[in-house]
Motif scaffolding. Structure first.
Motif, PDB file in Angstrom:
ATOM      1  N   LYS A  63      -6.697  -1.092  -5.689  1.00  0.00           N
ATOM      2  CA  LYS A  63      -7.778  -0.189  -5.298  1.00  0.00           C
ATOM      3  C   LYS A  63      -7.186   1.178  -4.981  1.00  0.00           C
ATOM      4  CE  LYS A  63     -10.631  -3.858  -3.264  1.00  0.00           C
ATOM      5  NZ  LYS A  63     -11.300  -4.334  -2.016  1.00  0.00           N
ATOM      6  N   VAL A  64      -7.731   2.219  -5.631  1.00  0.00           N
ATOM      7  CA  VAL A  64      -7.257   3.587  -5.439  1.00  0.00           C
ATOM      8  C   VAL A  64      -8.286   4.336  -4.601  1.00  0.00           C
ATOM      9  CG1 VAL A  64      -6.579   5.729  -6.573  1.00  0.00           C
ATOM     10  CG2 VAL A  64      -5.996   3.539  -7.624  1.00  0.00           C
ATOM     11  N   TYR A  65      -7.821   4.998  -3.542  1.00  0.00           N
ATOM     12  CA  TYR A  65      -8.720   5.646  -2.585  1.00  0.00           C
ATOM     13  C   TYR A  65      -8.687   7.173  -2.669  1.00  0.00           C
ATOM     14  CZ  TYR A  65      -8.485   0.965  -0.582  1.00  0.00           C
ATOM     15  OH  TYR A  65      -8.530  -0.401  -0.403  1.00  0.00           O
ATOM     16  N   LYS A  66      -7.771   7.748  -3.411  1.00  0.00           N
ATOM     17  CA  LYS A  66      -7.661   9.197  -3.488  1.00  0.00           C
ATOM     18  C   LYS A  66      -7.710   9.646  -4.942  1.00  0.00           C
ATOM     19  CE  LYS A  66      -6.915   9.665   0.971  1.00  0.00           C
ATOM     20  NZ  LYS A  66      -7.868  10.331   1.889  1.00  0.00           N
ATOM     21  N   ASP A  67      -8.236  10.860  -5.139  1.00  0.00           N
ATOM     22  CA  ASP A  67      -8.267  11.432  -6.484  1.00  0.00           C
ATOM     23  C   ASP A  67      -6.854  11.762  -6.950  1.00  0.00           C
ATOM     24  OD1 ASP A  67     -11.016  11.276  -6.458  1.00  0.00           O
ATOM     25  OD2 ASP A  67     -11.273  13.330  -5.691  1.00  0.00           O
ATOM     26  N   ARG A  68      -6.679  11.782  -8.251  1.00  0.00           N
ATOM     27  CA  ARG A  68      -5.422  12.154  -8.908  1.00  0.00           C
ATOM     28  C   ARG A  68      -4.301  11.169  -8.631  1.00  0.00           C
ATOM     29  NH1 ARG A  68      -3.282  16.198  -6.819  1.00  0.00           N
ATOM     30  NH2 ARG A  68      -4.565  16.403  -4.944  1.00  0.00           N
TER      31      ARG A  68
ATOM     32  N   GLN B 152      -5.246   3.137   7.675  1.00  0.00           N
ATOM     33  CA  GLN B 152      -6.488   3.662   7.128  1.00  0.00           C
ATOM     34  C   GLN B 152      -6.263   4.885   6.243  1.00  0.00           C
ATOM     35  OE1 GLN B 152      -9.267   1.945   7.467  1.00  0.00           O
ATOM     36  NE2 GLN B 152      -8.105   0.485   8.721  1.00  0.00           N
ATOM     37  N   ASN B 153      -5.180   5.578   6.461  1.00  0.00           N
ATOM     38  CA  ASN B 153      -4.875   6.763   5.673  1.00  0.00           C
ATOM     39  C   ASN B 153      -4.011   6.338   4.488  1.00  0.00           C
ATOM     40  OD1 ASN B 153      -4.613   9.356   4.783  1.00  0.00           O
ATOM     41  ND2 ASN B 153      -3.074   9.947   6.304  1.00  0.00           N
ATOM     42  N   LYS B 154      -4.615   5.773   3.466  1.00  0.00           N
ATOM     43  CA  LYS B 154      -3.867   5.188   2.352  1.00  0.00           C
ATOM     44  C   LYS B 154      -4.335   5.752   1.023  1.00  0.00           C
ATOM     45  CE  LYS B 154      -6.899   1.166   2.877  1.00  0.00           C
ATOM     46  NZ  LYS B 154      -6.931  -0.269   3.222  1.00  0.00           N
ATOM     47  N   LEU B 155      -3.439   5.705   0.061  1.00  0.00           N
ATOM     48  CA  LEU B 155      -3.740   6.174  -1.291  1.00  0.00           C
ATOM     49  C   LEU B 155      -4.217   5.034  -2.176  1.00  0.00           C
ATOM     50  CD1 LEU B 155      -0.590   8.429  -1.836  1.00  0.00           C
ATOM     51  CD2 LEU B 155      -2.835   9.114  -0.982  1.00  0.00           C
ATOM     52  N   CYS B 156      -3.579   3.874  -2.031  1.00  0.00           N
ATOM     53  CA  CYS B 156      -3.975   2.693  -2.801  1.00  0.00           C
ATOM     54  C   CYS B 156      -3.377   1.468  -2.134  1.00  0.00           C
ATOM     55  CB  CYS B 156      -3.520   2.796  -4.265  1.00  0.00           C
ATOM     56  SG  CYS B 156      -1.733   2.768  -4.468  1.00  0.00           S
ATOM     57  N   ASP B 157      -3.926   0.303  -2.443  1.00  0.00           N
ATOM     58  CA  ASP B 157      -3.365  -0.946  -1.937  1.00  0.00           C
ATOM     59  C   ASP B 157      -3.833  -2.097  -2.805  1.00  0.00           C
ATOM     60  OD1 ASP B 157      -5.981  -1.255  -1.225  1.00  0.00           O
ATOM     61  OD2 ASP B 157      -5.606  -1.740   0.878  1.00  0.00           O
ATOM     62  N   ALA B 158      -3.170  -3.246  -2.627  1.00  0.00           N
ATOM     63  CA  ALA B 158      -3.522  -4.441  -3.406  1.00  0.00           C
ATOM     64  C   ALA B 158      -2.779  -5.629  -2.841  1.00  0.00           C
ATOM     65  CB  ALA B 158      -3.177  -4.255  -4.883  1.00  0.00           C
TER      66      ALA B 158
ATOM     67  N   ARG C 243       0.844  -1.200   0.000  1.00  0.00           N
ATOM     68  CA  ARG C 243       0.000   0.000   0.000  1.00  0.00           C
ATOM     69  C   ARG C 243       0.877   1.247   0.000  1.00  0.00           C
ATOM     70  NH1 ARG C 243      -0.416  -0.904   5.736  1.00  0.00           N
ATOM     71  NH2 ARG C 243       0.301   0.940   6.885  1.00  0.00           N
ATOM     72  N   TRP C 244       0.290   2.341  -0.459  1.00  0.00           N
ATOM     73  CA  TRP C 244       0.894   3.660  -0.388  1.00  0.00           C
ATOM     74  C   TRP C 244       0.107   4.493   0.608  1.00  0.00           C
ATOM     75  CZ3 TRP C 244       5.164   6.040  -2.287  1.00  0.00           C
ATOM     76  CH2 TRP C 244       5.880   5.415  -3.316  1.00  0.00           C
ATOM     77  N   SER C 245       0.836   5.187   1.504  1.00  0.00           N
ATOM     78  CA  SER C 245       0.203   6.090   2.468  1.00  0.00           C
ATOM     79  C   SER C 245       0.872   7.449   2.388  1.00  0.00           C
ATOM     80  CB  SER C 245       0.307   5.538   3.897  1.00  0.00           C
ATOM     81  OG  SER C 245      -0.404   4.325   4.013  1.00  0.00           O
TER      82      SER C 245
END
Length: 233
Positions: free
Chosen positions: A101-106, A83-89, A74-76
């Protein structure tokens, strides 16, 4: 006579206690385990200065000597809270591509598992995007230990222009000094050559002058003196 049997007494040494052997074995196993541990890598220079509104690449790769199985990554951003993540897999094995899965825009995932790459792009960055980005990885083969690497992003109005005036001045001075040195060497060699030619000509002049003097004075090597005519009897 009563025979006596010789009894060999064991030497009293310092045998290794069992707990010492166990400790050494544990240290060895831990060393092998750490040497095969998962590693997350964000590059040799994990730092970037980028202009507001541009698109930047946040690099990250993983490496493991024992291979992966259901590797979670994951990227945070600016926080170690999962829980504060940008994406994970989850990457199931070395040949399968993850369903990210991407959790933030851009944010865009651009990695390829065949290259062990889990990098992301940040589009149209703002000043709020400046900070520390963390790339996490967890390999179940290592009993779920977390590994991470960080990448720092600094967002600016414009890139700093490096003033290389001093470097140019130093290069000019060094070049001028080398040029003067070469001119000095060439001039010195030319002067020595001219002096050698002049000395050679002076030697030739002295030899010629010496021959002429010898001829005029009737010395050996000059013209032969005519012998007187013998008188008749």
């Amino acid at each position: 006579m009563e025979a006596r049997s010789a009894v060999i007494q064991p030497r009293h040494g310092c045998p290794h206690p069992p707990h010492l052997k166990s400790s050494l074995l544990l240290i060895l196993l831990l060393g092998v385990w750490y040497g095969q541990a998962l590693e997350m890598i964000t590059g040799k220079i994990p730092y970037l200065e980028a202009v507001n509104g541009s698109t930047v690449l946040l690099p990250c790769k993983y490496a493991s000597c024992i291979g992966i199985e259901d590797l979670y990554f994951r990227w945070s951003f600016n926080d170690t809270d999962p829980q504060n993540k940008l994406c994970d897999a989850v990457i199931h094995d070395e040949t399968s591509e993850p369903n990210v899965k991407v959790y933030k825009d851009r944010v865009e995932f651009i990695g390829h598992n065949i290259e062990q790459n889990v990098s992301i792009l940040l589009w149209n960055i703002t000043f709020d995007d400046g900070g520390v980005y963390t790339c996490y990885g967890k390999n179940p083969k290592e009993k779920g230990r977390y590994h991470n690497a960080t990448f720092t992003l600094v967002v600016v109005d414009q890139l700093t222009v490096v003033d290389n005036t001093l470097a140019k001045l130093i290069a000019t001075c060094v070049g001028g000094a080398l040029g003067l040195l070469m001119c000095y060497v060439l001039l010195k060699n030319f002067t020595l050559w001219v002096m050698a030619q002049m000395e050679e000509r002076n030697k030739e002049g002295l030899i010629t002058s010496s021959g002429i003097d010898n001829t005029e004075n009737g010395l050996s090597g000059s013209k032969s003196t005519p012998k007187p005519t013998p008188k008749k009897a």
